[in-house]
Scaffold this motif. Sequence first.
Motif, short mmCIF file in Angstrom:
data_model
loop_
_atom_site.label_atom_id
_atom_site.label_comp_id
_atom_site.label_asym_id
_atom_site.label_seq_id
_atom_site.Cartn_x
_atom_site.Cartn_y
_atom_site.Cartn_z
N TYR A 161 24.85 35.08 37.66
CA TYR A 161 25.97 36.12 37.33
C TYR A 161 27.17 36.23 39.10
N ARG A 162 28.22 36.38 38.59
CA ARG A 162 28.87 35.75 39.20
C ARG A 162 29.65 37.28 39.99
N LYS A 163 30.68 37.18 41.44
CA LYS A 163 31.08 37.68 41.78
C LYS A 163 32.62 37.25 41.55
N LYS A 164 33.98 37.66 41.71
CA LYS A 164 34.98 37.10 42.58
C LYS A 164 36.09 37.47 43.53
N ILE A 165 36.15 36.80 44.35
CA ILE A 165 36.88 38.22 45.42
C ILE A 165 37.38 36.59 46.36
N VAL A 166 38.70 37.80 47.30
CA VAL A 166 39.27 36.96 47.74
C VAL A 166 38.86 37.26 49.45
#
Length: 410
Positions: A109-114
């Motif tokens: 699983y992947r989570k994208k954030i800044v």
Amino acid sequence: MIKRLAIALFCATTVYAADIYVDYNTGKEHNSGSKDSPLPTFHHALEKVKPGDTVYILPSDKPIRDHISICNLSGTPDAPVTVDGMNNIFLGTVPVTPEDWREVSPGLYRKKIVTGRNWSSRFYLTFDGRINRMGRLQKAAASGKSLKKPAELAPGEWTVVIGRQVPSKEPHPHFETEYFVRLPEGRQLENSGVEEPLVEKPSGVLIDGKVSHIVLRNMIVRNFINDGYNIHGECTGIHFENIAAVDCGDDAVSAHEKCSISVKNLVAIGCSTVVCHVQEAVAAHENVYAERISGRELYLTAGTNNTFRNIYMFADSFSGSLWMTGKAHDRQKGRVENLYMIYNNPRAVFAEKHRGVADIKYANVQIAGTEQVMKRDGIHLVEPDAIRGRIETARKDLFALFGGNLEKAL
């Protein structure tokens, strides 16, 4: 007549202390704050607090997913504001969710954030309540250790990939960041038992701004991405008593700027440091137990002035004491009295390291498990068995202050 006038003036100027109660399980927003009508969160209690008041966080049968944040609030020397955590466990993580984490391949699983690099370097996940740092440590030589590539992750492991820098109003650079986790075998995301730190509440206790005469006692904080107890701004007369920090991303206790604090009865387990005080902070510590510290046990920078009395440690890091002044003209002051430390790492070094002037006094400092100890009056090399019983007794006595809840937090 004079007597009646004096009584009237006394009554007009006397501050009557109140007890304010919070119950995270049953409290209601419009309750009065009495024990029979508690408020739902500490934030709601702050709206009612005045000098001399005590806020009680009523015991919860499960960890409380919140933190204690105090900003621009002051008591007085004779009427401090007191926060009694009643030995509750405050938890700084939340379960991973499908809204944030998307499956990119079976089990991955992947989570994208800044976010800034400071947060990604402290990031970790917990699996069934157990922290997994993937070998990355704050304030230690291993802090820059390379992480695995996403495809290389085994079940129960995670990694981070830093992308391009993006514009930000924050003082530190921000980057497109991807987090990856491979779930343990046979688990789905919704019931995976995996939790991530909540960046919006980075420290278990955050005291910031212009704050004075605050007492905080009887509290356990666990799994916060930054510090267990973080003090910033113009904070004076801040006293902590019977507090514990477990598996936090950075320091157990950290005071900044010109804050002045005192700490009595502290347990620090699995954090990056026991204490890290910076700038011109002044801190006094009495009765401290620590184990599984990943970075450095005592980390003090710039012109801090610190005293330590009755300190007991099973030390795992490479540096048991690292005193660093930030500039050549800085002067580090301090006193260490009755420190008992057994190193589990024979390569560990107990020594001052600084660029400025260090004026540290030592009295009855007993070190075991390493030969790399600086020669100073008051510092002695001993055999582990000579001090092991003393350290274990201190651990037992300090744990007893938390009514069995500290064992639940481990």
